[in-house]
Design a protein around this motif. Structure first.
Motif, mmCIF file in Angstrom:
data_model
loop_
_atom_site.group_PDB
_atom_site.id
_atom_site.type_symbol
_atom_site.label_atom_id
_atom_site.label_comp_id
_atom_site.label_asym_id
_atom_site.label_seq_id
_atom_site.Cartn_x
_atom_site.Cartn_y
_atom_site.Cartn_z
ATOM 1 N N ILE A 1 0.848 -1.194 0.000
ATOM 2 C CA ILE A 1 0.000 0.000 0.000
ATOM 3 C C ILE A 1 0.886 1.249 0.000
ATOM 4 O O ILE A 1 1.848 1.343 0.763
ATOM 5 N N GLY A 2 0.554 2.220 -0.847
ATOM 6 C CA GLY A 2 1.311 3.458 -0.912
ATOM 7 C C GLY A 2 1.284 4.210 0.403
ATOM 8 O O GLY A 2 0.318 4.130 1.165
ATOM 9 N N TRP A 3 2.319 4.981 0.666
ATOM 10 C CA TRP A 3 2.507 5.623 1.963
ATOM 11 C C TRP A 3 1.564 6.793 2.229
ATOM 12 O O TRP A 3 1.373 7.177 3.393
ATOM 13 N N GLU A 4 0.952 7.369 1.211
ATOM 14 C CA GLU A 4 0.267 8.648 1.384
ATOM 15 C C GLU A 4 -0.864 8.618 2.416
ATOM 16 O O GLU A 4 -1.116 9.610 3.101
ATOM 17 N N TYR A 5 -1.557 7.495 2.525
ATOM 18 C CA TYR A 5 -2.671 7.414 3.467
ATOM 19 C C TYR A 5 -2.199 7.598 4.913
ATOM 20 O O TYR A 5 -2.987 7.925 5.812
ATOM 21 N N LEU A 6 -0.900 7.382 5.150
ATOM 22 C CA LEU A 6 -0.352 7.424 6.500
ATOM 23 C C LEU A 6 0.121 8.830 6.889
ATOM 24 O O LEU A 6 0.612 9.028 7.993
ATOM 25 N N ARG A 7 -0.037 9.778 6.010
ATOM 26 C CA ARG A 7 0.413 11.147 6.293
ATOM 27 C C ARG A 7 -0.256 11.656 7.573
ATOM 28 O O ARG A 7 -1.469 11.532 7.754
ATOM 29 N N MET A 8 0.542 12.258 8.459
ATOM 30 C CA MET A 8 0.079 12.708 9.769
ATOM 31 C C MET A 8 0.482 14.159 9.985
ATOM 32 O O MET A 8 1.451 14.450 10.696
ATOM 33 N N PRO A 9 -0.235 15.110 9.375
ATOM 34 C CA PRO A 9 0.172 16.521 9.438
ATOM 35 C C PRO A 9 0.314 17.074 10.852
ATOM 36 O O PRO A 9 1.215 17.883 11.111
ATOM 37 N N ALA A 10 -0.554 16.665 11.765
ATOM 38 C CA ALA A 10 -0.469 17.202 13.126
ATOM 39 C C ALA A 10 0.809 16.749 13.818
ATOM 40 O O ALA A 10 1.440 17.523 14.556
ATOM 41 N N LEU A 11 1.216 15.500 13.591
ATOM 42 C CA LEU A 11 2.468 15.023 14.188
ATOM 43 C C LEU A 11 3.670 15.770 13.629
ATOM 44 O O LEU A 11 4.704 15.884 14.300
ATOM 45 N N GLU A 12 3.534 16.243 12.400
ATOM 46 C CA GLU A 12 4.641 16.964 11.777
ATOM 47 C C GLU A 12 4.926 18.291 12.478
ATOM 48 O O GLU A 12 5.985 18.902 12.247
ATOM 49 N N GLN A 13 4.013 18.736 13.336
ATOM 50 C CA GLN A 13 4.266 19.933 14.135
ATOM 51 C C GLN A 13 5.182 19.639 15.319
ATOM 52 O O GLN A 13 5.757 20.567 15.911
ATOM 53 N N GLN A 14 5.324 18.337 15.643
ATOM 54 C CA GLN A 14 6.121 17.932 16.797
ATOM 55 C C GLN A 14 7.340 17.094 16.422
ATOM 56 O O GLN A 14 8.340 17.083 17.150
ATOM 57 N N LEU A 15 7.248 16.389 15.300
ATOM 58 C CA LEU A 15 8.278 15.424 14.921
ATOM 59 C C LEU A 15 8.705 15.635 13.479
ATOM 60 O O LEU A 15 7.956 16.191 12.671
ATOM 61 N N THR A 16 9.887 15.179 13.157
ATOM 62 C CA THR A 16 10.291 15.068 11.759
ATOM 63 C C THR A 16 9.790 13.717 11.267
ATOM 64 O O THR A 16 10.336 12.670 11.629
#
Length: 273
Positions: A17-32
């Motif tokens: 399965i392609g990775w895009e469904y796993l995108r987590m924009p809110a976590l990107e505010q805290q983590l790389t």
């Protein structure tokens, strides 16, 4: 790669399965967040033995190579669904650069026992949504799983079963339908290069896992339900368990605030990296 802060590698499910469904924009505010595109999918290319040979050991070796290229001493590894099986294997066999592992909708076993539990929960899902017009399409997709033979079949089944992966897809279809439409999938057989199935049983090994571990599961997950996450939690020393009460298999979409809080609290609790 998105965001800033401690580095977290995210390994998607499937396999294929392609990775895009796993995108987590809110976590990107805290983590790389480093979203892995596993070998066999997207632009990562395919093995000479494709669609066979995509074992956990193979995926883990690629995770280690990517980790080495990032130039940081430690990373967190988040694996979703099949990616959680990969993450568990990696934490058991290549723990040196891991600050922590997040097993999101995983299980300690595959094979007949896992399949029977998934079948039971799928039947419960069907009974719960018996009057839903879209149910027949979902059940047909489940029935077609065993006959998958190419990318087209894989994509059709992945999209077909997806309503069962949410706690209430039809109750929030306007928001969730675009997730279904955007799914990408590649056919991965599940056999090794010698055409043998990779059957997993990590129960004995997980008792010796020393990497800090967070286990996350949706209460309504059909494929890797709470039974398995509770077992992972019981097996892994000092692990944390978070149950998302209004989620299925995709809690980062269904209950993003609670999901993000669970991950960020875990990262903060295991120390700065």
């Amino acid at each position: 790669m998105y965001g800033s802060g401690p580095v977290c590698l995210a390994h998607p499910g499937g396999p294929g399965i392609g990775w895009e469904y796993l995108r987590m924009p809110a976590l990107e505010q805290q983590l790389t967040m480093v979203y892995l595109e596993p070998v066999g999918t997207g632009g990562s290319g395919r093995l000479p033995s494709h669609p066979h040979g995509y074992t956990r050991e193979r995926y883990s070796r690629f995770v280690e190579l990517v980790t080495g290229r990032l130039g940081v001493p430690e990373v967190y590894l988040l694996g979703h669904s099949h990616g959680a099986f990969v993450a568990a294997h990696h934490a058991l066999h290549r723990p040196q650069r891991l600050a922590g592992v997040i097993l999101y909708e995983g299980a300690p076993v595959t094979g007949a026992e896992h399949g029977e539990e998934a079948g039971r929960r799928a039947a419960e899902f069907a009974a719960k949504h018996a009057g839903e017009p879209g149910l027949a399409e979902v059940l047909a997709a489940f029935g077609a799983m065993a006959a998958i033979a190419d990318d087209e079949d894989t994509l059709a089944v992945a999209k077909g079963v997806l309503p069962a992966y949410f706690a209430d897809y039809w109750g929030d279809e306007e928001r969730l339908a675009p997730v279904r439409d955007a799914v990408r999938a590649t056919y991965i057989s599940g056999l090794d290069e010698d055409l043998r199935p990779e059957v997993i049983d990590d129960r004995a090994a997980l008792k010796d896992l020393r990497v800090p571990a967070l286990v996350i599961v949706g209460r309504h997950d059909v494929i890797c339900g709470p039974r398995w996450s509770e077992e992972l939690h019981a097996l892994i020393p000092d692990s944390r368990l978070v149950v998302l009460e209004d989620s299925g298999h995709l809690g980062h979409i269904e209950e993003p605030e609670l999901f993000n809080a669970a991950v960020t609290d875990f990262v903060r609790g295991t120390g700065p990296v």
